[in-house]
Design an enzyme around this catalytic site. Structure first.
Site, PDB file in Angstrom:
ATOM      1  N   GLN A 108       0.856  -1.194   0.000  1.00 24.36           N
ATOM      2  CA  GLN A 108       0.000   0.000   0.000  1.00 24.36           C
ATOM      3  C   GLN A 108       0.886   1.236   0.000  1.00 24.36           C
ATOM      4  O   GLN A 108       0.390   2.354  -0.065  1.00 24.36           O
ATOM      5  CB  GLN A 108      -0.881   0.010   1.254  1.00 24.36           C
ATOM      6  CG  GLN A 108      -1.786  -1.203   1.351  1.00 24.36           C
ATOM      7  CD  GLN A 108      -2.400  -1.323   2.745  1.00 24.36           C
ATOM      8  OE1 GLN A 108      -3.401  -0.698   3.048  1.00 24.36           O
ATOM      9  NE2 GLN A 108      -1.789  -2.125   3.596  1.00 24.36           N
ATOM     10  N   VAL A 110       3.658   4.072  -1.126  1.00 31.41           N
ATOM     11  CA  VAL A 110       3.941   4.763  -2.384  1.00 31.41           C
ATOM     12  C   VAL A 110       5.389   5.250  -2.399  1.00 31.41           C
ATOM     13  O   VAL A 110       5.793   5.999  -3.277  1.00 31.41           O
ATOM     14  CB  VAL A 110       2.966   5.956  -2.570  1.00 31.41           C
ATOM     15  CG1 VAL A 110       1.547   5.459  -2.769  1.00 31.41           C
ATOM     16  CG2 VAL A 110       3.013   6.932  -1.392  1.00 31.41           C
ATOM     17  N   HIS A 126      -1.437   1.443  -4.381  1.00 26.47           N
ATOM     18  CA  HIS A 126      -1.863   2.836  -4.241  1.00 26.47           C
ATOM     19  C   HIS A 126      -1.005   3.790  -5.059  1.00 26.47           C
ATOM     20  O   HIS A 126      -0.891   4.964  -4.727  1.00 26.47           O
ATOM     21  CB  HIS A 126      -1.851   3.235  -2.754  1.00 26.47           C
ATOM     22  CG  HIS A 126      -2.883   2.514  -1.939  1.00 26.47           C
ATOM     23  ND1 HIS A 126      -2.828   2.404  -0.566  1.00 26.47           N
ATOM     24  CD2 HIS A 126      -4.016   1.866  -2.318  1.00 26.47           C
ATOM     25  CE1 HIS A 126      -3.885   1.711  -0.146  1.00 26.47           C
ATOM     26  NE2 HIS A 126      -4.602   1.371  -1.180  1.00 26.47           N
TER      27      HIS A 126
HETATM   28  P1  NAD Z   1      -1.684   2.871   8.780  1.00 26.01           P
HETATM   29  O1  NAD Z   1      -1.019   4.116   9.230  1.00 26.01           O
HETATM   30  O2  NAD Z   1      -3.162   2.841   8.799  1.00 26.01           O
HETATM   31  O3  NAD Z   1      -1.193   1.652   9.698  1.00 26.01           O
HETATM   32  C1  NAD Z   1       0.145   1.437   9.995  1.00 26.01           C
HETATM   33  C2  NAD Z   1       0.215   0.327  11.028  1.00 26.01           C
HETATM   34  O4  NAD Z   1       1.569  -0.031  11.198  1.00 26.01           O
HETATM   35  C3  NAD Z   1      -0.329   0.716  12.394  1.00 26.01           C
HETATM   36  O5  NAD Z   1      -1.206  -0.301  12.860  1.00 26.01           O
HETATM   37  C4  NAD Z   1       0.921   0.821  13.269  1.00 26.01           C
HETATM   38  O6  NAD Z   1       0.682   0.397  14.599  1.00 26.01           O
HETATM   39  C5  NAD Z   1       1.858  -0.126  12.577  1.00 26.01           C
HETATM   40  N1  NAD Z   1       3.283   0.222  12.715  1.00 26.01           N
HETATM   41  C6  NAD Z   1       3.858   1.445  12.708  1.00 26.01           C
HETATM   42  N2  NAD Z   1       5.203   1.336  12.739  1.00 26.01           N
HETATM   43  C7  NAD Z   1       5.466   0.000  12.788  1.00 26.01           C
HETATM   44  C8  NAD Z   1       6.666  -0.756  12.819  1.00 26.01           C
HETATM   45  N3  NAD Z   1       7.873  -0.172  12.809  1.00 26.01           N
HETATM   46  N4  NAD Z   1       6.576  -2.108  12.847  1.00 26.01           N
HETATM   47  C9  NAD Z   1       5.362  -2.734  12.871  1.00 26.01           C
HETATM   48  N5  NAD Z   1       4.201  -2.060  12.827  1.00 26.01           N
HETATM   49  C10 NAD Z   1       4.250  -0.712  12.765  1.00 26.01           C
HETATM   50  O7  NAD Z   1      -1.094   2.535   7.353  1.00 26.01           O
HETATM   51  P2  NAD Z   1      -1.695   1.554   6.246  1.00 26.01           P
HETATM   52  O8  NAD Z   1      -2.319   0.357   6.843  1.00 26.01           O
HETATM   53  O9  NAD Z   1      -0.623   1.403   5.222  1.00 26.01           O
HETATM   54  O10 NAD Z   1      -2.832   2.478   5.640  1.00 26.01           O
HETATM   55  C11 NAD Z   1      -3.479   2.058   4.567  1.00 26.01           C
HETATM   56  C12 NAD Z   1      -3.105   2.801   3.317  1.00 26.01           C
HETATM   57  O11 NAD Z   1      -4.094   3.722   2.992  1.00 26.01           O
HETATM   58  C13 NAD Z   1      -1.834   3.632   3.327  1.00 26.01           C
HETATM   59  O12 NAD Z   1      -0.711   2.858   3.129  1.00 26.01           O
HETATM   60  C14 NAD Z   1      -2.040   4.554   2.201  1.00 26.01           C
HETATM   61  O13 NAD Z   1      -1.501   4.079   0.995  1.00 26.01           O
HETATM   62  C15 NAD Z   1      -3.530   4.565   2.069  1.00 26.01           C
HETATM   63  N6  NAD Z   1      -3.905   5.898   2.267  1.00 26.01           N
HETATM   64  C16 NAD Z   1      -3.756   6.745   1.231  1.00 26.01           C
HETATM   65  C17 NAD Z   1      -4.046   8.036   1.403  1.00 26.01           C
HETATM   66  C18 NAD Z   1      -3.857   9.032   0.317  1.00 26.01           C
HETATM   67  O14 NAD Z   1      -3.245  10.034   0.531  1.00 26.01           O
HETATM   68  N7  NAD Z   1      -4.361   8.749  -0.841  1.00 26.01           N
HETATM   69  C19 NAD Z   1      -4.518   8.439   2.604  1.00 26.01           C
HETATM   70  C20 NAD Z   1      -4.654   7.523   3.643  1.00 26.01           C
HETATM   71  C21 NAD Z   1      -4.329   6.248   3.482  1.00 26.01           C
END
Ligand code: NAD
Length: 256
Positions: A108, A110, A126
């Site tokens: 997910q 970028v 994404h």
């Molecule tokens: P997220 O921020 O929702 O979740 C990250 C997770 O990783 C959290 O549960 C956190 O506890 C965990 N974490 C943080 N550091 C860690 C580490 N060092 N080791 C293990 N775990 C760790 O991110 P996501 O799940 O990737 O979010 C979903 C996707 O939604 C994003 O990647 C993004 O591409 C997409 N998104 C896009 C936009 C946009 O601008 N278009 C906006 C929001 C989300």
């Protein structure tokens, strides 16, 4: 060895066995994998959504209505990315692929850090921050077009049709690249094991993928530093930092 350490060591060994037993294993990664490279994730304390309102910077309507705010957000993300390098977690996944133990990474993210670490089979759900894209005429080109315009204090325009361009990332209100999603879903159907790393599993459709893999018989292994809504379908949950868990997991697989 403290009992917590020995429990973690044991769970890592179980995860290594599940991966070793699977003829085709894949990974699904999220923003948490890159926090140890200095890139904040979205939803953790200190994450981007604590600082910015996603409705103002991450939606297609925001890009159209308030481009200054939108680009302020991306100026910061691009500057951080320019200073970032792959961490031990990215490197461990690249090693897994090189050793034939990992067939693909669905990400997910970028940020391009998987490719920078040497991973080759990367499915970007994404989009990416390497390119600029015109939502009007579908032109794509290097991200430099955006960084140079922002440095000059202007908003980036499409060299082909003159419309405002955006980074080639999927915004809320936009569809995922269909080919990438289908490829990802196909890989999840075939996988014997799915290693999920650093994702809150709150954003669909990416968050559906572990369920697809599970329904088709894969063993799901979740590495995350906080609980996720899909922990209940996981064969193994490893709670902690990706950079601390993935290298010993790869080492354990070497011996498996
Ligand atoms: P997220 O921020 O929702 O979740 C990250 C997770 O990783 C959290 O549960 C956190 O506890 C965990 N974490 C943080 N550091 C860690 C580490 N060092 N080791 C293990 N775990 C760790 O991110 P996501 O799940 O990737 O979010 C979903 C996707 O939604 C994003 O990647 C993004 O591409 C997409 N998104 C896009 C936009 C946009 O601008 N278009 C906006 C929001 C989300």
């Amino acid at each position: 060895m403290r009992s917590d350490d020995s429990r973690l060591h044991h769970t890592i060994a179980q995860a290594a066995s599940a991966l070793a037993a699977s003829p085709f294993s894949i990974a699904l990664t999220g923003a948490g994998l890159s926090t140890e490279s200095g890139l904040p994730d979205f939803r953790s304390p200190g994450g981007l959504w604590g600082e910015y309102d996603p409705m103002e910077v991450a939606t297609l309507s925001a890009f159209r209505r308030t481009p200054e705010k939108f680009y302020d957000f991306y100026r910061q993300r691009l500057a951080r990315l320019a200073a970032a390098a792959p961490n031990a977690g990215h490197q461990a996944l690249a090693q897994l692929e090189a050793s034939g133990r990992l067939g693909a990474i669905i990400t997910q993210n970028v940020d391009g850090l998987h490719q920078a670490a040497g991973s080759r089979q990367v499915i970007e759900l994404h989009g990416n921050l390497r390119e600029a894209a015109c939502p009007q005429c579908q032109w794509t080109g290097p991200i430099r077009l955006i960084t140079e315009a922002l440095e000059a204090g202007t908003l980036p325009a499409c060299p082909k049709c003159g419309a405002r361009v955006k980074p080639n990332v999927v915004l809320f209100e936009e569809l995922l690249p269909q080919e990438a999603y289908q490829q990802a879903e196909g890989a999840c159907r075939r996988a014997g094991a799915l290693l999920v790393v650093g994702s809150s599993l709150q954003v669909t459709p990416a968050a559906w993928l572990p369920q697809v893999a599970h329904q088709h018989g894969a063993r799901v292994i979740i590495v995350n530093d906080e609980p996720t809504p899909l922990d209940h379908i996981a064969h193994i949950v490893l709670r902690g930092r990706a950079g601390a868990i993935l290298p010993p997991l790869v080492a354990a697989l070497r011996d498996a």
